[in-house]
Scaffold this active site. Structure first.
Site, mmCIF file in Angstrom:
data_model
loop_
_atom_site.group_PDB
_atom_site.id
_atom_site.type_symbol
_atom_site.label_atom_id
_atom_site.label_comp_id
_atom_site.label_asym_id
_atom_site.label_seq_id
_atom_site.Cartn_x
_atom_site.Cartn_y
_atom_site.Cartn_z
ATOM 1 N N ASP A 99 11.069 -23.127 -6.042
ATOM 2 C CA ASP A 99 11.385 -22.165 -7.088
ATOM 3 C C ASP A 99 12.903 -22.183 -7.273
ATOM 4 O O ASP A 99 13.642 -21.986 -6.310
ATOM 5 C CB ASP A 99 10.899 -20.780 -6.640
ATOM 6 C CG ASP A 99 10.512 -19.897 -7.808
ATOM 7 O OD1 ASP A 99 11.297 -19.830 -8.761
ATOM 8 O OD2 ASP A 99 9.439 -19.281 -7.745
ATOM 9 N N ASP A 200 12.983 -20.150 -12.509
ATOM 10 C CA ASP A 200 12.853 -18.703 -12.633
ATOM 11 C C ASP A 200 13.730 -18.097 -13.724
ATOM 12 O O ASP A 200 14.904 -18.460 -13.853
ATOM 13 C CB ASP A 200 13.262 -18.077 -11.287
ATOM 14 C CG ASP A 200 13.021 -16.587 -11.240
ATOM 15 O OD1 ASP A 200 11.838 -16.209 -11.238
ATOM 16 O OD2 ASP A 200 14.001 -15.810 -11.213
ATOM 17 N N GLU A 257 10.020 -20.973 -16.574
ATOM 18 C CA GLU A 257 9.484 -19.631 -16.825
ATOM 19 C C GLU A 257 10.130 -19.129 -18.108
ATOM 20 O O GLU A 257 11.160 -18.466 -18.086
ATOM 21 C CB GLU A 257 9.780 -18.667 -15.666
ATOM 22 C CG GLU A 257 9.000 -17.371 -15.845
ATOM 23 C CD GLU A 257 9.521 -16.180 -15.039
ATOM 24 O OE1 GLU A 257 8.747 -15.254 -14.821
ATOM 25 O OE2 GLU A 257 10.706 -16.164 -14.651
ATOM 26 N N HIS A 325 2.287 -14.229 -9.399
ATOM 27 C CA HIS A 325 2.727 -13.175 -8.486
ATOM 28 C C HIS A 325 3.342 -11.976 -9.189
ATOM 29 O O HIS A 325 3.718 -11.011 -8.539
ATOM 30 C CB HIS A 325 3.736 -13.769 -7.496
ATOM 31 C CG HIS A 325 5.000 -14.193 -8.186
ATOM 32 N ND1 HIS A 325 5.040 -15.255 -9.078
ATOM 33 C CD2 HIS A 325 6.254 -13.689 -8.162
ATOM 34 C CE1 HIS A 325 6.259 -15.371 -9.551
ATOM 35 N NE2 HIS A 325 7.026 -14.440 -9.006
ATOM 36 N N ASP A 326 3.509 -12.037 -10.503
ATOM 37 C CA ASP A 326 4.087 -10.924 -11.263
ATOM 38 C C ASP A 326 3.043 -10.172 -12.086
ATOM 39 O O ASP A 326 3.388 -9.209 -12.782
ATOM 40 C CB ASP A 326 5.136 -11.440 -12.264
ATOM 41 C CG ASP A 326 6.395 -11.975 -11.593
ATOM 42 O OD1 ASP A 326 6.697 -11.537 -10.469
ATOM 43 O OD2 ASP A 326 7.056 -12.829 -12.214
#
Ligand code: ISL
Ligand code: CA
Length: 552
Positions: A99, A200, A257, A325-326
């Site tokens: 990440d 990210d 992202e 995960h969000d």
């Protein structure tokens, strides 16, 4: 004809390391734990693994606040474990993505500590530090609530910018020295042997440094910083440079992202000359979250969801997700309450895997993990939940409604430990897990599903094998996609075609039976029910039935 990059035929899987597998009983998932489950992932059919941040971090935002980019946080292991992981992944012909969190670092990073010591020196310029004035602090609200401006410790008249938590100061991408530092680090990891990155919050790196106010959007008088990000141009210069200096020379696989609901940026970002290999296609899950609170509590509507997906399928080769995960669990967000079953979960999985794009599974999706239950706000660990709750209250919800809202949409839903067995702590740890195990682990766990022929897990194995099969692999990877039977509100159907091959994907995404007159007949090649029923030219679809027909 679409370019045939190697990764387009692959299936990817996201690991949220704190919650995947603990190996030493401290209640936190770790690298040895991941290594111990690589065979499980291989058997599932996974090729590419993305691991959420494992760098050294104070864990204010679960590792998305990095204090040293070139070391592993001790809770996950050390560099030797990382070396071992990279080797073990390669050994299995799999690929590893880390990440890349470079919009911000941690306030504990030596750069920021140095900036505090000497705000006007070299490292002060690694951040956005501004003198208090009639413009500063302006009215931007950080993604986790409150002003984006925080007084610089020990300096009464200076403020630094953070678009997330105050412990996550934003890095100043306008500064070429900072960019050089980032490129060095990125190349170091690529040379280490990883295959690429998930990138990210990358849309945050370009700011409007005139620091203009925007009209307030909540009673706190502030405006979401995403308003400024949407209206600011010029990010392409940074992204082009990052690609040219790091990704291109290493032939890295990169997944951005990127939030781009209008689709205007698809070509620039992921076209032939794009900055990234691909980017997440969030529209199917995020409109339920980002269109203002009113729409968030709307009941799920298959037609709206389907049409959002169809609109963008043709525009690019996206990374398809139903959860991460969000976000809440896909099985809880995209399946109406009360409809959860093997059939609905397998139908959702089939859509995720057989659309055009690079499919990503999120850990636990393959066994149908769901949202968890929270009994009070204290049950949440996530730093984002405070503002989510406050936003709901600002919107006019009662405390009970606001709590129901964060329980449904809170990020901790996806962060409960993976349910491996029906034993103590679901086999995740021999200690006390950092997040409570979802109480449904007795019913939903890997061990039980391994044993049951008709389980969700075994369905996913069959589904992934089908997607990558000798016979249909090229079609699913490189084929076109055309929506079908769109006037039928609950039918999720599309055709995929490649050279002279054509298949029809049919799904009755509803709890009611549905008889559908078919325009064309074909051979049944994939199903989620043991039997398929035809009546003349019609197919009689059972609730959440999936049938794939070969039309060629
Ligand atoms: O989490 C969100 C909504 O619930 C998003 O708005 C999220 O803040 C946004 O997608 C950016 O996310 C990424 O960067 C954050 C980190 O907290 C997230 O976990 C990460 O995915 C800051 O690094
Ligand atoms: Ca551990």
């Amino acid at each position: 004809m679409m370019k045939q990059d190697w990764w387009k035929k692959k299936v990817a899987y996201q690991i949220y390391p704190k919650s995947f597998q603990d190996s030493n009983g401290d209640g936190i998932g770790d690298l040895p734990g991941i290594i111990s489950r690589l065979d499980y992932l291989k058997e599932l059919g996974i090729d590419i693994i993305w691991i959420s941040p494992i760098y050294q971090s104070p864990m204010v935002d679960q590792g998305y606040d990095i204090s040293d980019y070139q070391s592993i946080d001790p809770c996950f292991g050390d560099m030797e474990d990382m070396r071992h992981l990279v080797d073990e992944v390669k050994k299995r012909d799999m690929y590893l993505l880390m990440d890349l969190v470079v919009n911000h670092c941690s306030d504990q990073h030596p750069w920021f500590q140095e900036a505090i010591r000497d705000p006007f020196g070299k490292y002060g310029n690694y951040f956005y530090i501004e003198k208090k004035s009639d413009k500063i602090p302006n009215n931007w609200r950080s993604q986790f609530g409150g002003s984006v401006w925080e007084p610089l410790p020990g300096h009464k008249d200076l403020y630094y910018l953070h678009t997330f938590a105050k412990e996550q100061p934003d890095l100043n991408w306008e500064n070429p020295d900072l960019r050089e530092e980032i490129y060095r680090m990125v190349n170091w990891w690529l040379d280490f042997g990883i295959d690429g990155f998930r990138i990210d919050a990358i849309m945050n790196i370009k700011k409007n440094i005139a620091w203009d106010n925007y009209p307030a959007d909540r009673p706190d008088g502030l405006v979401s910083v995403s308003k400024m990000l949407k209206e600011t141009t010029g990010i392409g210069e940074f992204l082009g440079e990052l690609k040219g200096r790091c990704f291109e020379p290493h032939n890295a696989l990169t997944v951005g992202e990127v939030f781009d609901p209008t689709g205007e940026r698809t070509e620039e970002f992921i076209g032939e000359e794009g900055y990234f290999s691909t980017m997440f296609f969030f529209d199917p899950i995020v409109p339920f979250l980002h269109d203002g609170l009113e729409t968030r509590l709307q009941t799920f509507d298959v037609k709206i969801w389907r049409d959002i997906i169809f609109r963008k399928q043709k525009q690019g080769f996206f990374a398809n997700v139903i959860e991460n995960h969000d976000q809440p669990r896909g099985a809880s967000l995209l399946i109406p309450e009360g409809d959860y079953s093997f059939y609905s979960v397998s139908a959702l999985g089939s859509i995720n895997l057989l659309l055009r794009g690079l499919p990503f599974l999120y850990q636990g999706q393959e066994i149908g993990m769901t949202n968890t239950v929270f009994s009070s706000l204290d049950d949440f660990d996530d730093t984002a939940v405070g503002d989510q709750y406050k936003e709901a209250i600002d919107f006019g919800y009662t405390p009970e409604e606001a709590f129901a809202f964060v329980s449904r949409y809170g990020r901790d839903n996806a962060r409960t430990p993976v349910q491996w067995t029906d034993g103590e702590q679901a086999g995740f740890t021999t200690g006390i897990p950092w997040q409570k195990v979802n109480p449904n682990y007795k019913e939903i766990n890997v061990e039980a599903q391994e044993k049951e022929y008709g389980s969700i897990l075994n369905f996913y194995r069959r589904l992934i094998a089908f997607r990558k099969s000798e016979q249909y692999g090229d079609l699913f990877a490189y084929g076109d996609m055309n929506a079908k039977y769109e006037s039928e509100d609950t039918i999720f159907a599309f055709e995929r075609s490649y050279n002279d091959q054509r298949i029809l994907f049919l799904c009755n995404y509803s709890a009611d039976k549905k008889k559908l007159e078919l325009e064309e007949q074909g051979n049944v090649i994939f199903v989620n029910y043991p039997q398929t029923t035809f009546e003349g030219n019609a197919i009689c679809l059972k609730p959440y039935e999936v049938v794939v027909l070969d039309l060629s």
